[in-house]
Enzyme design. Structure first.
Site, PDB file in Angstrom:
ATOM      1  N   GLY A  63       0.923  -1.252   0.040  1.00 43.36           N
ATOM      2  CA  GLY A  63       0.163   0.017   0.077  1.00 43.36           C
ATOM      3  C   GLY A  63       0.962   1.162  -0.171  1.00 43.36           C
ATOM      4  O   GLY A  63       2.024   1.099   0.315  1.00 43.36           O
ATOM      5  N   CYS A  90       4.910  -6.497   1.489  1.00 39.10           N
ATOM      6  CA  CYS A  90       5.269  -5.100   1.542  1.00 39.10           C
ATOM      7  C   CYS A  90       4.908  -4.255   2.802  1.00 39.10           C
ATOM      8  O   CYS A  90       5.111  -4.451   4.114  1.00 39.10           O
ATOM      9  CB  CYS A  90       5.225  -4.447   0.452  1.00 39.10           C
ATOM     10  SG  CYS A  90       6.512  -3.123   0.066  1.00 39.10           S
ATOM     11  N   TYR A  91       3.857  -3.504   2.352  1.00 37.98           N
ATOM     12  CA  TYR A  91       3.256  -2.803   3.678  1.00 37.98           C
ATOM     13  C   TYR A  91       2.460  -3.740   4.363  1.00 37.98           C
ATOM     14  O   TYR A  91       2.496  -3.446   5.879  1.00 37.98           O
ATOM     15  CB  TYR A  91       1.953  -1.793   2.807  1.00 37.98           C
ATOM     16  CG  TYR A  91       1.483  -1.008   4.119  1.00 37.98           C
ATOM     17  CD1 TYR A  91       1.576   0.476   4.180  1.00 37.98           C
ATOM     18  CD2 TYR A  91       0.287  -1.587   4.937  1.00 37.98           C
ATOM     19  CE1 TYR A  91       1.045   1.008   5.088  1.00 37.98           C
ATOM     20  CE2 TYR A  91      -0.231  -0.738   5.918  1.00 37.98           C
ATOM     21  CZ  TYR A  91      -0.022   0.687   5.880  1.00 37.98           C
ATOM     22  OH  TYR A  91      -0.530   1.309   6.924  1.00 37.98           O
ATOM     23  N   HIS A 177       7.270  -8.074  -3.703  1.00 42.69           N
ATOM     24  CA  HIS A 177       6.059  -8.290  -4.464  1.00 42.69           C
ATOM     25  C   HIS A 177       5.928  -9.473  -5.203  1.00 42.69           C
ATOM     26  O   HIS A 177       6.207  -9.515  -6.386  1.00 42.69           O
ATOM     27  CB  HIS A 177       5.549  -7.142  -5.295  1.00 42.69           C
ATOM     28  CG  HIS A 177       5.315  -6.066  -4.519  1.00 42.69           C
ATOM     29  ND1 HIS A 177       3.844  -5.683  -3.970  1.00 42.69           N
ATOM     30  CD2 HIS A 177       5.908  -5.134  -3.984  1.00 42.69           C
ATOM     31  CE1 HIS A 177       3.960  -4.304  -3.323  1.00 42.69           C
ATOM     32  NE2 HIS A 177       5.408  -4.016  -3.285  1.00 42.69           N
ATOM     33  N   GLU A 179       3.479 -11.071  -6.394  1.00 39.70           N
ATOM     34  CA  GLU A 179       2.206 -11.107  -7.295  1.00 39.70           C
ATOM     35  C   GLU A 179       2.612 -10.392  -8.663  1.00 39.70           C
ATOM     36  O   GLU A 179       1.906 -10.802  -9.665  1.00 39.70           O
ATOM     37  CB  GLU A 179       1.292 -10.527  -6.692  1.00 39.70           C
ATOM     38  CG  GLU A 179       1.198  -8.823  -6.741  1.00 39.70           C
ATOM     39  CD  GLU A 179       2.034  -8.140  -5.155  1.00 39.70           C
ATOM     40  OE1 GLU A 179       2.732  -9.239  -4.803  1.00 39.70           O
ATOM     41  OE2 GLU A 179       1.609  -7.178  -4.746  1.00 39.70           O
ATOM     42  N   ASP A 236     -20.494  -9.932 -21.511  1.00 42.72           N
ATOM     43  CA  ASP A 236     -20.721  -9.897 -19.859  1.00 42.72           C
ATOM     44  C   ASP A 236     -22.297 -10.339 -19.715  1.00 42.72           C
ATOM     45  O   ASP A 236     -22.636 -11.200 -19.319  1.00 42.72           O
ATOM     46  CB  ASP A 236     -20.415  -8.633 -18.931  1.00 42.72           C
ATOM     47  CG  ASP A 236     -18.924  -8.073 -19.546  1.00 42.72           C
ATOM     48  OD1 ASP A 236     -18.036  -8.855 -19.834  1.00 42.72           O
ATOM     49  OD2 ASP A 236     -18.871  -6.847 -19.139  1.00 42.72           O
ATOM     50  N   LYS A 382     -12.694 -10.372 -16.362  1.00 41.70           N
ATOM     51  CA  LYS A 382     -13.172 -10.652 -17.824  1.00 41.70           C
ATOM     52  C   LYS A 382     -12.694 -11.805 -18.426  1.00 41.70           C
ATOM     53  O   LYS A 382     -13.438 -12.643 -19.100  1.00 41.70           O
ATOM     54  CB  LYS A 382     -12.726  -9.460 -18.511  1.00 41.70           C
ATOM     55  CG  LYS A 382     -13.374  -8.989 -19.923  1.00 41.70           C
ATOM     56  CD  LYS A 382     -14.460  -8.326 -19.880  1.00 41.70           C
ATOM     57  CE  LYS A 382     -14.994  -8.037 -21.360  1.00 41.70           C
ATOM     58  NZ  LYS A 382     -16.227  -7.195 -21.421  1.00 41.70           N
TER      59      LYS A 382
HETATM   60  N1  LIG Z   1     -28.492  -2.044 -25.588  1.00 42.87           N
HETATM   61  C1  LIG Z   1     -28.676  -2.511 -24.523  1.00 42.87           C
HETATM   62  N2  LIG Z   1     -30.000  -3.092 -24.217  1.00 42.87           N
HETATM   63  C2  LIG Z   1     -29.957  -3.685 -22.967  1.00 42.87           C
HETATM   64  N3  LIG Z   1     -29.155  -3.657 -22.014  1.00 42.87           N
HETATM   65  C3  LIG Z   1     -27.879  -3.040 -22.332  1.00 42.87           C
HETATM   66  C4  LIG Z   1     -27.548  -2.530 -23.599  1.00 42.87           C
HETATM   67  N4  LIG Z   1     -26.359  -1.820 -23.655  1.00 42.87           N
HETATM   68  C5  LIG Z   1     -25.992  -2.017 -22.360  1.00 42.87           C
HETATM   69  N5  LIG Z   1     -26.881  -2.990 -21.573  1.00 42.87           N
HETATM   70  C6  LIG Z   1     -26.579  -3.326 -20.102  1.00 42.87           C
HETATM   71  O1  LIG Z   1     -25.663  -2.686 -19.613  1.00 42.87           O
HETATM   72  C7  LIG Z   1     -24.566  -3.456 -19.151  1.00 42.87           C
HETATM   73  C8  LIG Z   1     -23.080  -3.089 -19.187  1.00 42.87           C
HETATM   74  O2  LIG Z   1     -22.754  -2.826 -20.554  1.00 42.87           O
HETATM   75  P1  LIG Z   1     -21.594  -3.309 -20.684  1.00 42.87           P
HETATM   76  O3  LIG Z   1     -20.967  -2.790 -22.020  1.00 42.87           O
HETATM   77  O4  LIG Z   1     -20.428  -2.871 -19.642  1.00 42.87           O
HETATM   78  O5  LIG Z   1     -21.444  -4.682 -20.832  1.00 42.87           O
HETATM   79  P2  LIG Z   1     -21.856  -5.883 -21.784  1.00 42.87           P
HETATM   80  O6  LIG Z   1     -22.489  -5.094 -22.959  1.00 42.87           O
HETATM   81  O7  LIG Z   1     -22.631  -7.011 -21.331  1.00 42.87           O
HETATM   82  O8  LIG Z   1     -20.408  -6.595 -22.379  1.00 42.87           O
HETATM   83  P3  LIG Z   1     -19.057  -5.690 -22.944  1.00 42.87           P
HETATM   84  O9  LIG Z   1     -18.280  -5.142 -21.949  1.00 42.87           O
HETATM   85  O10 LIG Z   1     -18.527  -6.876 -23.784  1.00 42.87           O
HETATM   86  O11 LIG Z   1     -19.645  -4.709 -23.899  1.00 42.87           O
HETATM   87  C9  LIG Z   1     -24.687  -4.757 -19.835  1.00 42.87           C
HETATM   88  O12 LIG Z   1     -24.219  -5.951 -19.035  1.00 42.87           O
HETATM   89  C10 LIG Z   1     -26.224  -4.792 -20.274  1.00 42.87           C
HETATM   90  O13 LIG Z   1     -26.832  -5.191 -18.995  1.00 42.87           O
HETATM   91  N1  LIG Z   2       4.642  -1.288  -1.932  1.00 45.58           N
HETATM   92  C1  LIG Z   2       4.380  -0.812  -0.758  1.00 45.58           C
HETATM   93  O1  LIG Z   2       3.702  -1.609  -0.086  1.00 45.58           O
HETATM   94  C2  LIG Z   2       5.107   0.059  -0.060  1.00 45.58           C
HETATM   95  C3  LIG Z   2       4.953   0.147   1.353  1.00 45.58           C
HETATM   96  C4  LIG Z   2       5.254   1.527   1.968  1.00 45.58           C
HETATM   97  N2  LIG Z   2       4.323   2.483   1.459  1.00 45.58           N
HETATM   98  C5  LIG Z   2       6.705   1.804   1.396  1.00 45.58           C
HETATM   99  O2  LIG Z   2       6.812   2.835   0.900  1.00 45.58           O
HETATM  100  O3  LIG Z   2       7.540   1.172   2.253  1.00 45.58           O
END
Ligand SMILES: Nc1ncnc2c1ncn2[C@@H]1O[C@H](COP(=O)(O)OP(=O)(O)OP(=O)(O)O)[C@@H](O)[C@H]1O
Ligand SMILES: NC(=O)CC[C@H](N)C(=O)O
Ligand SMILES: O=c1[nH]c(=O)c2[nH+]cn([C@@H]3O[C@H](COP(=O)(O)O)[C@@H](O)[C@H]3O)c2[nH]1
Ligand SMILES: [Mg+2]
Length: 526
Positions: A63, A90-91, A177, A179, A236, A382
């Site tokens: 952090g 780290c933190y 880190h 990760e 999605d 995703k």
């Molecule tokens: N034309 C539409 N009709 C109905 N719902 C919609 C429409 N456009 C967006 N949405 C709603 O808004 C949500 C958010 O849109 P978003 O674009 O983030 O996701 P997605 O369209 O499902 O996927 P992607 O990120 O691949 O475009 C969608 O999951 C859907 O529920």
């Molecule tokens: N990456 C970190 O977690 C940093 C921890 C703390 N802020 C430092 O500077 O040491």
């Protein structure tokens, strides 16, 4: 709303990741899931008594704060009462040291970049299979003494306390880190911790997730209730809708709103692919006039987004009221395609990040409707959603579609949105994407689209002077859409697309290519 989160962590052995605000925190969760251990991230301020499930182990992230600063965040000391293994990164390690003797202070120099790990205790279960590996450092503070009850298990040139372990309990701290991929054996370390030390079962697979989730949805919805969902044809909502259809079949009603700013032929395509191809009970609502009428005369990007977001809600409520469930008076549940990154952003202990642009969001429905939420993708990233989609039998093509924003072409026609302007942008976009596909580049690019600029430029066609608008092409590569690089097309490709657009799309005299990264630009132009 959190019930779905709790359910999953009750079914799978779960590592709790406490987020102290590091830019790498979500990567800890990602890495653990990569070797099939389920992990969930919560803010570092999480009260353990309010957790509702028992983690197999706890990881405290890095952090930006200094543990000794007045406003520094601190962990709920009840984590030590859980009697499970703990790893501070780290933190997180500095926090362990602060709690056990307060020997943390500013180092003489900041350490950012690679270092070599020297394992001092080769028998430590944390370091099995690791030594002299490259590790990634990013800190300015350091331990100035051993935390009470701890011993050194690793050093580096600049950090005499690069790794520490409690003498009796499975509590560990590391300065680097693991990760980030720059730590060459970081994943081994996290696996040693989660699998060998916490004894977490490696059963987090999408196959298991599908089974658990379908069962959970059926229990939640019960034998008769019905569910509606806004479905866009995007990744999605399609995956969420398919999962819902597997669980409750015809009792799920998907609704696609044609808002007049979808891509060329989109409504018809989605109707065919989702309705006929995937067996989803889908209604397409033509509300193009309603949206376009409300957008008349509006040029401000935020106003456009708000109008579109609100109109979505109105259309949606109207459609919900038309459905008469067989087993009750009204629809009880609403399906949303919320993903884990959305959740992470809204739970950050620092509060939601500053608003750059108001992403249109069906979440706005909550204040107005009595509907109970179902968010089956709430725990997924995703790429996990894409994997899930493939397992559910959704075509590779659909699963790997570029994202398309809810406000659609309305935020890609800069300035006022009229039917004519939408038609120009749509046509140019269609040509651009067609050429990208032909060149075999679609899957190499994360997102691509054309924007119509509200400026005119002089050209010459067939010996005639033209004075028409400009199309800007955008293509980006990114993993999380938070940062992005522009895509390096070959010049010949750009030449071909520009020539086709100017020749085939009336009203366009010039084409440009956007070579700005995010940041400082955003992906969309508005
Ligand atoms: N034309 C539409 N009709 C109905 N719902 C919609 C429409 N456009 C967006 N949405 C709603 O808004 C949500 C958010 O849109 P978003 O674009 O983030 O996701 P997605 O369209 O499902 O996927 P992607 O990120 O691949 O475009 C969608 O999951 C859907 O529920
Ligand atoms: N990456 C970190 O977690 C940093 C921890 C703390 N802020 C430092 O500077 O040491
Ligand atoms: O559903 C959506 N509703 C919106 O209002 C919205 N605005 C941006 N986007 C998409 O989000 C990603 C990041 O875009 P920005 O860099 O422009 O914020 C990109 O993938 C954008 O297409 C939206 N998606
Ligand atoms: Mg979309």
């Amino acid at each position: 709303m959190s019930s779905s989160v709790e359910q999953v962590s009750n079914v799978f052995d779960t590592i709790l990741v406490l987020d102290f605000g590091s830019q790498y925190s979500h990567l800890i969760t990602r890495r653990l899931r990569e070797f099939n251990v389920y992990a969930e991230m919560l803010p570092c301020t999480q009260k353990i008594s309010e957790l509702g499930w028992k983690p197999a182990g706890v990881i405290m992230s890095g952090g930006p704060y200094s543990v000794y600063a007045e406003d520094a965040p601190h962990v709920d000391l009840d984590i030590f009462k859980l009697d499970v293994p703990i790893l501070g990164i780290c933190y997180g390690m500095q926090e362990l040291a602060w709690i056990n003797g307060k020997q943390v202070a500013r180092g003489e120099k900041r350490e950012y970049g690679p270092a070599t790990l020297n394992v001092k205790d080769a028998s430590s279960p944390l370091f099995q299979g690791m030594n002299h590996s490259r590790v990634w450092m990013s800190h300015g503070d350091k331990l100035h003494g051993l935390p009470t009850g701890f011993e050194v298990i690793a050093t580096s040139d600049n950090s005499p306390y690069c790794g520490v372990a409690h003498k009796e309990k499975p509590i560990y701290g590391i300065q680097f880190h693991p990760e980030v991929t720059h730590s060459s054996q970081g994943k081994t370390l996290l696996k040693n911790f989660a699998v060998n030390i916490c004894k977490a079962t490696q059963n987090w697979t999408m196959e298991n997730f599908i089974d658990t989730e379908i069962k959970r949805i059926r229990e939640l919805v019960g034998p008769t209730a019905e569910v509606i969902g806004a479905v866009s044809g995007g990744v999605d909502s399609t995956v969420a809708a398919k999962l819902m259809t597997e669980a409750i079949g015809e009792r799920f009603h998907a609704i696609l709103v044609d808002n007049g700013v979808l891509r060329l032929n989109e409504a018809a395509n989605v109707k065919q692919i989702l309705g006929e191809g995937l067996g989803i009970n889908l209604t397409v609502v033509d509300a193009a006039d309603e949206f376009l009428d409300k957008l008349k005369g509006v040029t401000d990007p935020e106003k456009k987004r708000k109008i579109i977001g609100n109109t979505f809600i109105h259309v949606f409520e109207r459609e919900a009221a038309k459905i008469q469930p067989k087993g009750g008076d009204e629809i009880e549940f609403l399906l949303q395609g919320t993903l884990y990154p959305d959740v992470i952003e809204s739970i950050s202990f620092k509060g939601p990040s500053q608003t750059i642009k108001t992403h249109h969001n069906v979440g706005g429905l909550l204040d107005d409707m009595k509907l109970k939420l179902i968010e089956p993708l709430r725990e997924l990233f995703k790429d996990e959603v894409r994997h899930l989609g493939e397992l559910l039998g959704i075509s590779h093509e659909l699963v790997w579609r570029h994202p398309f924003p809810g406000p659609g072409i309305a935020i890609r026609v800069l300035g006022e949105v009229t039917r004519e302007q939408v038609a120009i942008a749509r046509k140019a976009d269609h040509i651009y994407i067609e050429e990208i596909r032909k060149a075999g580049l679609y899957n190499k690019i994360s997102q691509a689209f054309a924007c119509l600029l509200p400026v005119k430029s002089v050209g010459v066609m067939g010996d005639q002077r033209t004075y028409e608008q400009v199309i800007a092409l955008r293509a980006i590569e990114t993993t999380d859409f938070m940062t992005a690089d522009w895509f390096p097309f070959e010049h010949d490709f750009l030449k071909k697309v520009a020539s086709r657009i100017v020749n085939e799309v009336d009203g366009v005299a010039r084409v440009t290519y956007d070579i700005t990264s995010k940041p400082p630009a955003t992906v969309e132009w508005e």
